[in-house]
Design a protein around this motif. Structure first.
Motif, mmCIF file in Angstrom:
data_model
loop_
_atom_site.group_PDB
_atom_site.id
_atom_site.type_symbol
_atom_site.label_atom_id
_atom_site.label_comp_id
_atom_site.label_asym_id
_atom_site.label_seq_id
_atom_site.Cartn_x
_atom_site.Cartn_y
_atom_site.Cartn_z
ATOM 1 N N MET A 1 60.394 87.758 34.751
ATOM 2 C CA MET A 1 60.833 87.839 33.368
ATOM 3 C C MET A 1 61.879 88.952 33.255
ATOM 4 N N PRO A 2 63.073 88.646 32.769
ATOM 5 C CA PRO A 2 64.148 89.637 32.767
ATOM 6 C C PRO A 2 63.903 90.744 31.756
ATOM 7 N N GLU A 3 64.616 91.816 31.938
ATOM 8 C CA GLU A 3 64.630 92.871 30.924
ATOM 9 C C GLU A 3 65.622 92.483 29.837
ATOM 10 N N PRO A 4 65.353 92.905 28.583
ATOM 11 C CA PRO A 4 64.280 93.814 28.176
ATOM 12 C C PRO A 4 62.944 93.121 27.925
ATOM 13 N N GLN A 5 62.880 91.796 28.058
ATOM 14 C CA GLN A 5 61.654 91.094 27.672
ATOM 15 C C GLN A 5 60.446 91.504 28.515
ATOM 16 N N HIS A 6 60.659 91.765 29.819
ATOM 17 C CA HIS A 6 59.507 92.118 30.641
ATOM 18 C C HIS A 6 58.819 93.371 30.107
ATOM 19 N N SER A 7 59.577 94.390 29.798
ATOM 20 C CA SER A 7 58.992 95.632 29.289
ATOM 21 C C SER A 7 58.427 95.466 27.888
ATOM 22 N N GLN A 8 58.995 94.547 27.123
ATOM 23 C CA GLN A 8 58.613 94.419 25.718
ATOM 24 C C GLN A 8 57.525 93.382 25.463
ATOM 25 N N LEU A 9 57.286 92.469 26.412
ATOM 26 C CA LEU A 9 56.330 91.393 26.178
ATOM 27 C C LEU A 9 55.209 91.326 27.213
ATOM 28 N N GLN A 10 55.209 92.228 28.187
ATOM 29 C CA GLN A 10 54.250 92.124 29.278
ATOM 30 C C GLN A 10 53.258 93.289 29.342
ATOM 31 N N VAL A 11 53.010 93.936 28.217
ATOM 32 C CA VAL A 11 52.044 95.038 28.199
ATOM 33 C C VAL A 11 50.843 94.665 27.332
ATOM 34 N N HIS A 12 50.446 93.396 27.399
ATOM 35 C CA HIS A 12 49.297 92.931 26.630
ATOM 36 C C HIS A 12 48.013 93.136 27.429
ATOM 37 N N LEU A 13 46.909 92.596 26.928
ATOM 38 C CA LEU A 13 45.590 92.851 27.505
ATOM 39 C C LEU A 13 45.471 92.434 28.969
ATOM 40 N N LEU A 14 46.092 91.314 29.336
ATOM 41 C CA LEU A 14 45.963 90.812 30.701
ATOM 42 C C LEU A 14 46.563 91.753 31.734
ATOM 43 N N HIS A 15 47.423 92.669 31.288
ATOM 44 C CA HIS A 15 48.103 93.568 32.210
ATOM 45 C C HIS A 15 47.760 95.027 31.935
ATOM 46 N N GLN A 16 46.593 95.268 31.375
ATOM 47 C CA GLN A 16 46.162 96.625 31.060
ATOM 48 C C GLN A 16 44.861 96.951 31.770
ATOM 49 N N GLN B 1 50.851 87.247 23.611
ATOM 50 C CA GLN B 1 49.664 86.740 24.300
ATOM 51 C C GLN B 1 48.864 85.812 23.402
ATOM 52 N N LEU B 2 48.707 86.175 22.126
ATOM 53 C CA LEU B 2 47.958 85.316 21.201
ATOM 54 C C LEU B 2 48.624 83.959 21.046
ATOM 55 N N LEU B 3 49.941 83.950 20.889
ATOM 56 C CA LEU B 3 50.658 82.706 20.617
ATOM 57 C C LEU B 3 50.717 81.787 21.831
ATOM 58 N N VAL B 4 50.801 82.367 23.028
ATOM 59 C CA VAL B 4 50.943 81.553 24.239
ATOM 60 C C VAL B 4 49.583 81.333 24.910
ATOM 61 N N ALA B 5 48.898 82.429 25.262
ATOM 62 C CA ALA B 5 47.611 82.298 25.939
ATOM 63 C C ALA B 5 46.497 81.894 24.991
ATOM 64 N N GLY B 6 46.716 82.026 23.679
ATOM 65 C CA GLY B 6 45.676 81.711 22.719
ATOM 66 C C GLY B 6 45.530 80.240 22.395
ATOM 67 N N GLN B 7 46.512 79.439 22.759
ATOM 68 C CA GLN B 7 46.393 78.016 22.420
ATOM 69 C C GLN B 7 46.817 77.068 23.539
ATOM 70 N N GLU B 8 47.801 77.419 24.339
ATOM 71 C CA GLU B 8 48.265 76.502 25.389
ATOM 72 C C GLU B 8 47.169 76.176 26.408
ATOM 73 N N PRO B 9 46.348 77.157 26.853
ATOM 74 C CA PRO B 9 45.278 76.801 27.787
ATOM 75 C C PRO B 9 44.259 75.826 27.202
ATOM 76 N N VAL B 10 43.997 75.893 25.890
ATOM 77 C CA VAL B 10 43.062 74.943 25.293
ATOM 78 C C VAL B 10 43.685 73.549 25.282
ATOM 79 N N THR B 11 44.985 73.477 25.014
ATOM 80 C CA THR B 11 45.686 72.194 25.125
ATOM 81 C C THR B 11 45.504 71.608 26.520
ATOM 82 N N HIS B 12 45.705 72.444 27.545
ATOM 83 C CA HIS B 12 45.555 71.963 28.920
ATOM 84 C C HIS B 12 44.107 71.605 29.233
ATOM 85 N N GLN B 13 43.143 72.384 28.693
ATOM 86 C CA GLN B 13 41.746 72.086 28.989
ATOM 87 C C GLN B 13 41.298 70.777 28.352
ATOM 88 N N ILE B 14 41.813 70.478 27.170
ATOM 89 C CA ILE B 14 41.519 69.165 26.566
ATOM 90 C C ILE B 14 42.054 68.060 27.474
#
Length: 421
Positions: free
Chosen positions: A79-94, A239-252
């Motif tokens: 993921m390029p900068e600045p997005q990597h620094s700005q979008l990759q410090v959520h719970l999964l990476h803490q 994380q909420l918008l992507v990991a919060g719903q896309e995996p449930v779509t895939h699990q269905i």
């Protein structure tokens, strides 16, 4: 036993369609293996239930990206900068204690008691989506249902305003699918990132101007009070918008594929809806949308189940391989709704156990129950080999699932497998 390349490639059409034969061979060889991902990054894959269970609670393994070594950063931080620094410090990476503080901000919204109280509303959402389908015929259940139901549920749970729900582009979810710097799809990938980041920025402005009693408003308030940083706020919303719903779509979709491949189990579940809670647990175990965990790292060279792992190399746990381990699950490759106990690892384990597990379980029960009740005589409309499995590294699912229901038609099923149409 056949000879495997070193490192073992975890990509390709055959692997994506059915990774379980490879996982079985890896388990038989030992718990830890050197593997290569499509980006070229190499990692250490943990297979087997006990090894996975231990790795998921190993305090030596941290998740913050700063732990990764230069070889990992050269290929994995795509993921390029600045997005990597700005979008990759959520719970999964803490890691604790920061992980503990951030997780505390979201747990109430996904608490089992609150989720259960919202069940009638969620059932109404599912029914409304199915009301749009004809009584009989054919439909793509990803496009008609699975792509929408989890997002509608998530939007209600986190307090996403209606105007922002309408603006959300599901294509943004593909930002978690690796696209290397030289890939011809890189410009489209970066455009998705910019679009999603602008969406998050607009959403924060709206919630600051019109706060409510909801999770998104509480996160913005925490930022304004100095409890979290701007990057943490944006990353948690990401994380909420992507990991919060896309995996449930895939699990269905993976659950439906499993049922369509096992028409006797589909018929059993359609005729006995009281089996849904146990069936959902077994479907989660049998083929999980969370195929692999995200990266973990040792701060210094360490032993992991007899294998020496260099500091900063990435360690990945195969949840799907763990969930099919015959040492833990009898007849592990059999879809068995009577399986009990069923301590699968589909939602992970330890401090990073999925905070939305209770919500996901309820969504799956509602979704499968409604689909089987409203779409009688459900059957595939294409041959199994025509299903396109998503190219994501960590997740499983199909991007389309054409089915027939009601009147005769569709592909015949023979011996538990879909025949060629």
């Amino acid at each position: 036993m056949s000879t495997l390349p070193d490192p073992v490639p975890l990509y390709g059409a055959e692997y994506t369609r059915d990774p379980y034969p490879l996982y079985a061979e890896l388990r038989a060889r030992g718990p830890v293996h050197r593997v290569r991902f499509p980006s070229g990054v190499c990692a250490w894959l943990v297979t087997g239930y006990e090894a996975a269970h231990q790795a998921l609670t190993d305090a030596r393994l941290g998740k913050h990206h700063s732990r990764g070594n230069a070889a990992w950063r050269a290929r994995a931080s795509i993921m390029p900068e600045p997005q990597h620094s700005q979008l990759q410090v959520h719970l999964l990476h803490q890691d604790p204690p920061r992980h503990t503080a951030l997780r505390r901000l979201i747990t109430d919204a996904f608490a089992p008691q609150r989720v259960a109280a919202l069940e009638p509303r969620f059932r109404a959402m599912a029914e409304a989506l199915l009301d749009r389908l004809p009584e009989r015929g054919e439909a793509d259940l990803v496009e008609a249902f699975a792509a929408h139901f989890p997002f509608q549920v998530l939007a209600h749970v986190i307090g996403l305003p209606e105007q922002f729900s309408g603006r959300f582009d599901r294509d943004w979810g593909k930002v978690v699918q690796p696209v290397g710097p030289k890939d011809p799809g890189r410009p489209a990938y970066e455009a998705r990132l910019r679009g999603l980041q602008q969406y998050i920025a607009d959403l924060v402005v709206h919630k600051r101007r019109e706060p409510g009693e909801d999770l998104l408003s509480r996160l913005v308030a925490a930022r304004d009070a100095g409890g979290i940083g701007q990057e943490e706020l944006d990353s948690m919303i990401f994380q909420l918008l992507v990991a919060g719903q896309e995996p449930v779509t895939h699990q269905i979709s993976t659950a439906l594929v499993a049922l369509l491949r096992h028409p006797e189990r589909l018929a059993e579940l359609a005729g006995r809806p009281e089996l849904l809670p146990r069936a959902v647990e077994e479907l989660l175990r049998y083929d999980s949308a969370f195929e692999l965990t995200t990266w973990r790292f040792f701060a210094e060279d360490a032993e992991l189940h007899g294998t020496r792992i260099p500091a900063g190399d990435s360690v990945i746990v195969s949840l799907c391989a763990a969930n099919r381990d015959p040492e833990r699950f009898a007849d592990a490759d059999t879809l068995d709704f009577d399986r009990s106990p069923n301590p699968h690892l589909a939602f992970g384990h330890g401090i990073h156990f999925c905070p939305g597990a209770a919500l996901a379980r309820l969504e799956l029960q509602i979704a499968l129950g409604a689909l089987l009740r409203r779409l009688p005589d459900l059957r595939p409309a294409v041959a199994d080999g025509e299903l396109r499995w998503i190219p994501a590294v960590l997740a499983r699912g199909v991007d389309r699932l054409p089915v027939a229901y009601g009147a005769a038609g569709g592909c015949p099923v023979s011996g538990g497998a879909v025949s060629a149409c």
